[in-house]
Write an enzyme that holds these catalytic residues in place. Structure first.
Site, PDB file in Angstrom:
ATOM      1  N   LYS A 289      -8.873  19.103 -26.419  1.00  0.00           N
ATOM      2  CA  LYS A 289      -9.415  19.999 -25.389  1.00  0.00           C
ATOM      3  C   LYS A 289     -10.525  20.803 -26.036  1.00  0.00           C
ATOM      4  O   LYS A 289     -10.528  21.012 -27.247  1.00  0.00           O
ATOM      5  CB  LYS A 289      -8.332  20.958 -24.879  1.00  0.00           C
ATOM      6  CG  LYS A 289      -8.585  21.492 -23.499  1.00  0.00           C
ATOM      7  CD  LYS A 289      -8.113  20.513 -22.457  1.00  0.00           C
ATOM      8  CE  LYS A 289      -8.213  21.061 -21.061  1.00  0.00           C
ATOM      9  NZ  LYS A 289      -7.481  20.201 -20.118  1.00  0.00           N
TER      10      LYS A 289
HETATM   11  P1  NAD Z   1     -12.002  24.264 -10.829  1.00  0.00           P
HETATM   12  O1  NAD Z   1     -12.894  25.041 -11.694  1.00  0.00           O
HETATM   13  O2  NAD Z   1     -12.552  23.168  -9.984  1.00  0.00           O
HETATM   14  O3  NAD Z   1     -11.186  25.257  -9.865  1.00  0.00           O
HETATM   15  C1  NAD Z   1     -10.460  26.355 -10.326  1.00  0.00           C
HETATM   16  C2  NAD Z   1      -9.960  27.148  -9.129  1.00  0.00           C
HETATM   17  O4  NAD Z   1      -9.083  28.185  -9.591  1.00  0.00           O
HETATM   18  C3  NAD Z   1     -11.062  27.837  -8.333  1.00  0.00           C
HETATM   19  O5  NAD Z   1     -10.767  27.743  -6.948  1.00  0.00           O
HETATM   20  C4  NAD Z   1     -10.951  29.304  -8.781  1.00  0.00           C
HETATM   21  O6  NAD Z   1     -11.412  30.223  -7.801  1.00  0.00           O
HETATM   22  C5  NAD Z   1      -9.455  29.411  -8.983  1.00  0.00           C
HETATM   23  N1  NAD Z   1      -9.084  30.535  -9.852  1.00  0.00           N
HETATM   24  C6  NAD Z   1      -9.580  30.851 -11.072  1.00  0.00           C
HETATM   25  N2  NAD Z   1      -9.005  31.982 -11.522  1.00  0.00           N
HETATM   26  C7  NAD Z   1      -8.110  32.372 -10.592  1.00  0.00           C
HETATM   27  C8  NAD Z   1      -7.230  33.471 -10.470  1.00  0.00           C
HETATM   28  N3  NAD Z   1      -7.122  34.385 -11.436  1.00  0.00           N
HETATM   29  N4  NAD Z   1      -6.477  33.573  -9.348  1.00  0.00           N
HETATM   30  C9  NAD Z   1      -6.573  32.661  -8.375  1.00  0.00           C
HETATM   31  N5  NAD Z   1      -7.393  31.594  -8.426  1.00  0.00           N
HETATM   32  C10 NAD Z   1      -8.157  31.455  -9.519  1.00  0.00           C
HETATM   33  O7  NAD Z   1     -10.855  23.681 -11.794  1.00  0.00           O
HETATM   34  P2  NAD Z   1      -9.930  22.390 -11.601  1.00  0.00           P
HETATM   35  O8  NAD Z   1     -10.569  21.237 -12.289  1.00  0.00           O
HETATM   36  O9  NAD Z   1      -9.491  22.260 -10.176  1.00  0.00           O
HETATM   37  O10 NAD Z   1      -8.662  22.796 -12.501  1.00  0.00           O
HETATM   38  C11 NAD Z   1      -7.640  23.656 -12.007  1.00  0.00           C
HETATM   39  C12 NAD Z   1      -6.430  23.567 -12.931  1.00  0.00           C
HETATM   40  O11 NAD Z   1      -5.983  22.222 -13.025  1.00  0.00           O
HETATM   41  C13 NAD Z   1      -6.706  24.013 -14.372  1.00  0.00           C
HETATM   42  O12 NAD Z   1      -5.538  24.623 -14.879  1.00  0.00           O
HETATM   43  C14 NAD Z   1      -6.965  22.694 -15.091  1.00  0.00           C
HETATM   44  O13 NAD Z   1      -6.710  22.773 -16.481  1.00  0.00           O
HETATM   45  C15 NAD Z   1      -5.964  21.800 -14.379  1.00  0.00           C
HETATM   46  N6  NAD Z   1      -6.280  20.373 -14.454  1.00  0.00           N
HETATM   47  C16 NAD Z   1      -7.444  19.871 -13.976  1.00  0.00           C
HETATM   48  C17 NAD Z   1      -7.676  18.497 -14.025  1.00  0.00           C
HETATM   49  C18 NAD Z   1      -8.918  17.884 -13.433  1.00  0.00           C
HETATM   50  O14 NAD Z   1      -8.980  16.646 -13.370  1.00  0.00           O
HETATM   51  N7  NAD Z   1      -9.886  18.640 -12.959  1.00  0.00           N
HETATM   52  C19 NAD Z   1      -6.715  17.646 -14.591  1.00  0.00           C
HETATM   53  C20 NAD Z   1      -5.519  18.189 -15.063  1.00  0.00           C
HETATM   54  C21 NAD Z   1      -5.307  19.557 -14.981  1.00  0.00           C
END
Ligand code: NAD
Length: 507
Positions: free
Chosen positions: A174
């Site tokens: 990561k």
């Molecule tokens: P993203 O940046 O597309 O979206 C993040 C979302 O979280 C946004 O809507 C933001 O407003 C919200 N957010 C941030 N801080 C917040 C808070 N304090 N309270 C409420 N909402 C909050 O990110 P993503 O790619 O959708 O990833 C989201 C989660 O999923 C992360 O933990 C990431 O590690 C995990 N994840 C993502 C993937 C992927 O393929 N994108 C894969 C596995 C895990």
């Protein structure tokens, strides 16, 4: 290691690892080898930042009341940032008729703006390569203001467990940059990304370490990375697999954008089948409406569930009869004026305080934002039957204990959000073979992989070793029932340990 008597995030996160390692009586040297990351790369990058036009405060505005308006003809060359400032692109001044006093300019329909000097900026960057015994390092790139070494170590280790659980031939990594991308222009983000990948060039590669999008990054940034890595290479088309999560038009996989959300839903479907629970009409809460949250929500709504509340970093909207998902996705992801990409301001629901979000009566909660949101006190308030962890590490230890006591089911992150890395593997395979699979083909494979491995985890948890036409959980059960998070870790560790036990240690 304990610092000031306080455990680091990494030490806390590794507690499940140690519990599972005890249960499977992991060979001591293997345990020692896996409990620390292979490499922790921490470095700095620099980039040139543009001058900005920053709105004046109300007090400051008084002394510029009489400033004549400037006619900035190339008005669209002023780039609005999410914090209300503008980037002053030089082309904004073409044919402009300007009046500037003490660096302040009056732009009609925009207001009084003060020129703020840009210049070189320094950013702290990371790439943690946790373990590669099962295959090349694999893991996302995060751009976020609260990034830290400790956090990236946790997330890199999570990838080691997740790739083993998803049975894809990768290890865990990561990384990212500590900065808030919402405060920077598109061009600056490109510069910062290119510089970051330039410094990473000797650390990554299609058979070495393969980044992907995470919070704050997306397919466009993966395209910069791919270009930076392959530029000038004679056989550059064979190197496309250096990153995954690319746009389908440049070597990305069908279904990759939706994959993590889709995987969350496959887990929920399997949970519902096991419990005899009907997803039609199920009430769902989603926290975070980015890539994972919005896709999971849309797919659940298409299955007949009602998304009754959505919270993100800027706001919360709720509707008892279910929010219109197509309209909400449009509001957040397709409306060019919604620069913060937030659910706030959505006219199709009621705005409520974040605190009230946790109290909404629902069946399923999908946390898909950042870590440590479901604390003990939050878990006490939840009125749901299931928490399906789309985000990485959304539940604290106290949150876990409360949910166990309250008999709220949990689908742990390392299986629940493994859809992304699974389809990243399919993308990597397609790149190596120069193939292009259909979305149907991708989803068919994804569904089988996720449901099979989730079923094995459930068997480990219930101590129900069995062989079915689809899978064999007998080698993984440990002779006693364990909580589901420990069960997931047992599956990961048994698959990782096999490599050390069968291959031995290179000297
Ligand atoms: P993203 O940046 O597309 O979206 C993040 C979302 O979280 C946004 O809507 C933001 O407003 C919200 N957010 C941030 N801080 C917040 C808070 N304090 N309270 C409420 N909402 C909050 O990110 P993503 O790619 O959708 O990833 C989201 C989660 O999923 C992360 O933990 C990431 O590690 C995990 N994840 C993502 C993937 C992927 O393929 N994108 C894969 C596995 C895990």
């Amino acid at each position: 290691m304990a610092r000031n008597g306080k455990k680091s995030l990494y030490d806390e996160a590794m507690e499940t690892f140690h519990r599972a390692a005890e249960l499977i009586k992991m060979q001591p040297r293997v345990r020692m080898e896996i409990e620390e990351p292979d490499f922790e790369h921490v470095f700095h990058i620099t980039a040139e930042i543009h001058d900005r036009l920053v709105p004046l405060s109300t007090e400051e505005q008084a002394q510029f009341k009489d400033l004549p308006p400037s006619d900035v003809k190339a008005g669209d060359a002023l780039e609005l940032l999410a914090n209300g400032s503008y980037i002053l692109h030089r082309r904004a001044l073409l044919e402009a008729d300007l009046t500037m006093r003490q660096g302040v300019i009056n732009i009609p329909k925009v207001g009084l703006l003060k020129l703020e000097k840009g210049g070189p900026r320094k950013f702290r960057a990371y790439r943690i390569q946790h373990n590669n015994v099962r295959g090349p390092y694999k893991g996302g790139i995060r751009y976020h203001k609260e990034a830290s070494l400790d956090l990236f170590k946790v997330l890199a280790a999570d990838m080691t467990w997740k790739t083993a659980i998803a049975e894809v031939p990768f290890g865990g990594a990561k990384g990212g940059i500590k900065f808030d991308p919402f405060q920077y222009s598109k061009e600056e983000i490109e510069q910062i990304s290119l510089r970051y990948f330039y410094k990473m060039k000797s650390l990554v590669g299609p058979y070495v370490d393969i980044p992907a999008p995470d919070v704050g990054t997306n397919g466009a940034i993966m395209a910069y990375f791919m270009r930076q890595y392959t530029d000038g290479e004679r056989e550059k088309h064979h190197l496309r697999g250096v990153v995954t999560g690319k746009d389908v038009r440049i070597g990305g996989s069908e279904g990759r954008v939706k994959a993590t959300g889709q995987g969350v839903v496959y887990c929920i479907e399997e949970w519902a089948r096991d419990k005899g629970f009907d997803l039609k009409g199920a009430r769902v809460l989603v926290q975070g409406f980015g890539n994972v949250g919005s896709n999971a929500a849309e797919i659940l709504a298409a299955l007949g569930a009602k998304v009754v509340g959505v919270n993100d970093v800027h706001g919360t909207v709720a509707k008892d009869s279910g929010l219109d998902m197509a309209a909400l996705v449009h509001h957040v992801h397709q409306d060019p004026t919604n620069l913060r990409r937030t659910v706030a301001g959505f006219p199709g629901g009621t705005a409520i305080p974040k605190d009230d979000f946790w109290d909404i009566d629902a069946d399923i909660l999908v946390p898909a934002a950042l870590g440590e949101e479901i604390t003990g006190p939050v878990a006490e308030r939840l009125k749901v039957k299931l928490v399906a962890e789309g985000a990485n590490g959304p539940t604290t230890r106290e949150g876990d204990a409360v949910m166990a006591a309250r008999r709220i089911d949990v689908i742990p992150d390392i299986i629940c959000n493994a859809g992304g890395v699974t389809v990243s593997y399919y993308e990597w395979l397609q790149n190596l073979r120069l193939e292009h699979w259909t979305e149907g083909e991708v989803n068919r494979r994804l569904e089988q992989a996720i449901k099979k491995n989730y079923a094995i985890i459930r068997d480990i948890s219930r101590n129900r070793p069995q062989r079915t036409p689809l899978y064999d959980s007998r080698p993984f059960c440990v002779g006693e029932a364990v909580d589901i998070r420990t069960a997931s870790m047992i599956l990961a560790l048994k698959r990782i340990e096999a490599h050390y036990l069968l291959e031995g240690f290179s000297q």
